[in-house]
Design an enzyme around this catalytic site. Structure first.
Site, PDB file in Angstrom:
ATOM      1  N   ASP A  52       8.652   8.319  -6.196  1.00  0.00           N
ATOM      2  CA  ASP A  52       9.876   9.044  -5.818  1.00  0.00           C
ATOM      3  C   ASP A  52      10.156   8.966  -4.323  1.00  0.00           C
ATOM      4  OD1 ASP A  52       7.870  10.640  -4.817  1.00  0.00           O
ATOM      5  OD2 ASP A  52       8.692  12.532  -5.595  1.00  0.00           O
ATOM      6  N   ASP A  69     -10.237  -9.296   2.173  1.00  0.00           N
ATOM      7  CA  ASP A  69     -10.580 -10.581   1.554  1.00  0.00           C
ATOM      8  C   ASP A  69     -11.040 -11.517   2.672  1.00  0.00           C
ATOM      9  OD1 ASP A  69     -10.659 -13.112   0.462  1.00  0.00           O
ATOM     10  OD2 ASP A  69      -8.678 -13.038  -0.443  1.00  0.00           O
ATOM     11  N   ARG A  78       0.825  -1.210   0.000  1.00  0.00           N
ATOM     12  CA  ARG A  78       0.000   0.000   0.000  1.00  0.00           C
ATOM     13  C   ARG A  78       0.858   1.259   0.000  1.00  0.00           C
ATOM     14  NH1 ARG A  78      -3.480   2.835   4.181  1.00  0.00           N
ATOM     15  NH2 ARG A  78      -5.179   3.743   2.979  1.00  0.00           N
ATOM     16  N   ASP A 121      -3.670 -14.078  -3.867  1.00  0.00           N
ATOM     17  CA  ASP A 121      -4.264 -14.960  -4.874  1.00  0.00           C
ATOM     18  C   ASP A 121      -5.436 -14.252  -5.542  1.00  0.00           C
ATOM     19  OD1 ASP A 121      -6.289 -14.965  -2.983  1.00  0.00           O
ATOM     20  OD2 ASP A 121      -5.894 -17.012  -2.284  1.00  0.00           O
ATOM     21  N   SER A 141       8.552  10.088  -1.941  1.00  0.00           N
ATOM     22  CA  SER A 141       8.193  11.302  -1.204  1.00  0.00           C
ATOM     23  C   SER A 141       7.259  11.008  -0.040  1.00  0.00           C
ATOM     24  CB  SER A 141       7.559  12.341  -2.146  1.00  0.00           C
ATOM     25  OG  SER A 141       6.454  11.793  -2.844  1.00  0.00           O
ATOM     26  N   PRO A 172      -7.941   7.571  -4.782  1.00  0.00           N
ATOM     27  CA  PRO A 172      -9.330   7.242  -5.055  1.00  0.00           C
ATOM     28  C   PRO A 172     -10.131   6.963  -3.801  1.00  0.00           C
ATOM     29  CG  PRO A 172      -7.868   6.022  -6.464  1.00  0.00           C
ATOM     30  CD  PRO A 172      -7.014   6.686  -5.435  1.00  0.00           C
ATOM     31  N   GLU A 199       3.468  14.524   2.959  1.00  0.00           N
ATOM     32  CA  GLU A 199       2.442  13.638   2.391  1.00  0.00           C
ATOM     33  C   GLU A 199       1.884  12.672   3.426  1.00  0.00           C
ATOM     34  OE1 GLU A 199       3.491  11.464  -1.184  1.00  0.00           O
ATOM     35  OE2 GLU A 199       4.601  13.182  -1.950  1.00  0.00           O
ATOM     36  N   HIS A 221       0.516   4.387  -2.632  1.00  0.00           N
ATOM     37  CA  HIS A 221       0.275   5.766  -2.203  1.00  0.00           C
ATOM     38  C   HIS A 221       1.419   6.688  -2.612  1.00  0.00           C
ATOM     39  CE1 HIS A 221      -3.288   5.670   0.720  1.00  0.00           C
ATOM     40  NE2 HIS A 221      -3.318   4.553   0.012  1.00  0.00           N
ATOM     41  N   HIS A 223      -6.182  -5.923  -3.040  1.00  0.00           N
ATOM     42  CA  HIS A 223      -7.079  -5.971  -1.884  1.00  0.00           C
ATOM     43  C   HIS A 223      -7.292  -7.389  -1.388  1.00  0.00           C
ATOM     44  CE1 HIS A 223      -9.152  -1.783  -2.526  1.00  0.00           C
ATOM     45  NE2 HIS A 223      -7.881  -1.708  -2.211  1.00  0.00           N
ATOM     46  N   ASN A 250      -3.433   9.461   4.327  1.00  0.00           N
ATOM     47  CA  ASN A 250      -2.236   8.643   4.518  1.00  0.00           C
ATOM     48  C   ASN A 250      -1.989   8.254   5.973  1.00  0.00           C
ATOM     49  OD1 ASN A 250      -1.315   8.301   1.879  1.00  0.00           O
ATOM     50  ND2 ASN A 250      -0.178  10.222   1.878  1.00  0.00           N
TER      51      ASN A 250
END
Length: 328
Positions: free
Chosen positions: A75, A248, A63, A256, A77, A166, A88, A67, A196, A94
């Protein structure tokens, strides 16, 4: 694209400039063959140790890579810390990033720099990309080659995150628009959303779907009813923000294709997950991935390789950070 996190991802993504062809051309698999030839084995050793200590290392690192790439390009950041909490990582979107992802990169960087030949030669951005590949493989996913040569960014601001990640409520049009701005296709969206299959989300990210979806329906009708009732038991109305639910529900610690089978059954935790099956434009790809794990893994490798090229700094741009949390 929440593991302690609102996940991933993949909860996922944005409007920063498209990667210039010349930048991607400068990335190559053997970039450190002369300067730090053992970099991959050094990073992998650290990641394996972290993974054995806590499984959260896998979804947390994955993740973190998403992000990072989604906001200013790949980069590193997102790793920068700010004494005024204005980087950030300090943006509300975040704050759910798990510390194990940051720790993995920091420890891998220290291991790489402990080798005299490699010291200050390998970017934090490349270490994050390698660590992401390694956690995917350790969790049972594909082991793929990683293009290297990224340099680290010097800018990290809370403001840059705004509207770049998103929402879990996005529909397919929103997702397609965001991903297309980075040269990623609908198939890439579906493949990256498969991340996910690892990690978990906090109840607040999907509670509306199980309690107050609309004036007509308390429960989102695209959600499997039995699954919705199970979620209600795990996520009471007076929700404890610390409660986290596996993204999941079937194989939460295995990389998987079970995620896609869950979508077919109406068990996508976020609206942005379930829409991939309910929308007829994306449903055939979900059905393919649900029935063919190899097809999913091949598509995932192609998509995450493309993602790893987004907004990269190469050549004389950026820097090689000595400390991943601070600019030089």
């Amino acid at each position: 694209m929440e593991t302690k996190m609102n996940f991933l991802v993949l909860p996922f993504l944005l409007l920063f400039p498209l990667l210039l062809p010349i930048a991607s051309a400068q990335l190559r698999q053997n970039f450190y063959s002369q300067t730090c030839p053992n970099v991959e084995s050094i990073v992998r050793s650290v990641v394996q140790q972290k993974f054995q200590q806590t499984f959260v290392t896998a979804p947390a690192t994955l993740r973190l890579f998403f992000h990072d790439c989604f906001v200013r390009g790949c980069d590193a950041s997102v790793l920068i810390a700010s004494p005024t909490n204005n980087a950030e990582k300090d943006h509300p979107d975040n704050l759910s990033l798990a510390g194990d992802g940051f720790d993995t990169v920091i420890k891998a960087k220290a291991a790489v720099d402990s080798v005299p030949q490699c010291r200050n030669k390998v970017s934090c951005a490349d270490i994050l990309a390698l660590a992401t590949r390694d956690v995917v493989a350790l969790a049972g996913g594909p082991f793929y080659t990683v293009e290297l040569g990224r340099r680290d960014g010097r800018i990290s601001t809370k403001a840059s995150v705004q509207r770049k990640l998103p929402s879990p409520n996005f529909n397919l049009d929103h997702l397609n628009s965001m991903f297309a701005s980075h040269g990623l296709t609908q198939t890439d969206i579906i493949a990256l959303s498969g991340a996910h299959t690892l990690g978990f989300s906090h109840c607040s990210r999907f509670s509306k779907r199980i309690y107050n979806f609309s004036p007509r329906n308390r429960i989102d009708p695209t959600l499997n009813l039995q699954y919705a009732l199970e979620l209600r038991q795990m996520c009471p109305i007076k929700v404890d923000p610390r409660i986290a639910i596996n993204m999941d529900p079937t194989t939460p610690q295995k990389f998987d294709n079970a995620y896609y089978g869950n979508l077919v059954q109406g068990k996508g935790l976020f609206s942005s997950d379930q829409i991939l099956f309910t929308d007829p434009r994306s449903r055939p790809t979900v059905q393919l991935f649900a029935s063919n794990n190899a097809a999913f893994q091949n598509a995932f490798v192609a998509a995450i390789t493309k993602l790893g090229r987004v907004g990269v700094l190469t050549g004389n741009h950026g820097e090689i950070r000595k400390d991943c949390a601070r600019i030089n």
